[in-house]
Design an enzyme around this catalytic site. Sequence first.
Site, PDB file in Angstrom:
ATOM      1  N   CYS A 176      43.451 -81.513 -15.200  1.00 54.75           N
ATOM      2  CA  CYS A 176      44.251 -81.662 -13.847  1.00 54.75           C
ATOM      3  C   CYS A 176      45.415 -82.704 -14.041  1.00 54.75           C
ATOM      4  O   CYS A 176      45.011 -83.953 -14.697  1.00 54.75           O
ATOM      5  CB  CYS A 176      43.558 -82.082 -12.817  1.00 54.75           C
ATOM      6  SG  CYS A 176      42.353 -80.628 -12.061  1.00 54.75           S
ATOM      7  N   LEU A 177      46.595 -82.557 -13.643  1.00 50.74           N
ATOM      8  CA  LEU A 177      47.613 -83.412 -13.593  1.00 50.74           C
ATOM      9  C   LEU A 177      47.282 -84.722 -12.845  1.00 50.74           C
ATOM     10  O   LEU A 177      46.919 -84.489 -11.663  1.00 50.74           O
ATOM     11  CB  LEU A 177      48.956 -82.950 -13.300  1.00 50.74           C
ATOM     12  CG  LEU A 177      49.149 -81.735 -14.322  1.00 50.74           C
ATOM     13  CD1 LEU A 177      50.605 -81.063 -14.016  1.00 50.74           C
ATOM     14  CD2 LEU A 177      49.304 -82.317 -15.850  1.00 50.74           C
TER      15      LEU A 177
END
Length: 111
Positions: free
Chosen positions: A110-111
């Site tokens: 996930c960013l």
Amino acid sequence: MKSIQVEGREIPLDKEGFLRNLNDWSPAVAEQLARAEGIELTEAHWQVIRLLQEFYREFELSPAMRPLVKYAGQHLGADKGRSIYLMQLFPPSPAKVASKIAGLPKPTNCL
């Protein structure tokens, strides 16, 4: 270092708001983390939170979106195993936001 106060305890968080110590999680901590995300937890949220915690116990990692959707479909049914359903509960990034509230580490991709 960020932290939150819950029931008289200071709970340390990382720079993105995830628990530094997973053992600090409690339902009261989850409620406070959810409020910080602008989410009021309902039974539908708790169902996904418990599911995420099961996933973590089983695989020892926080799921990214695709595995979360698949796992939700397998355990909660096809109507809840959809990204739109999870997006409505935990916007804007269900895997990241729900993992944070469930007291799990940030999903790795996930960013």
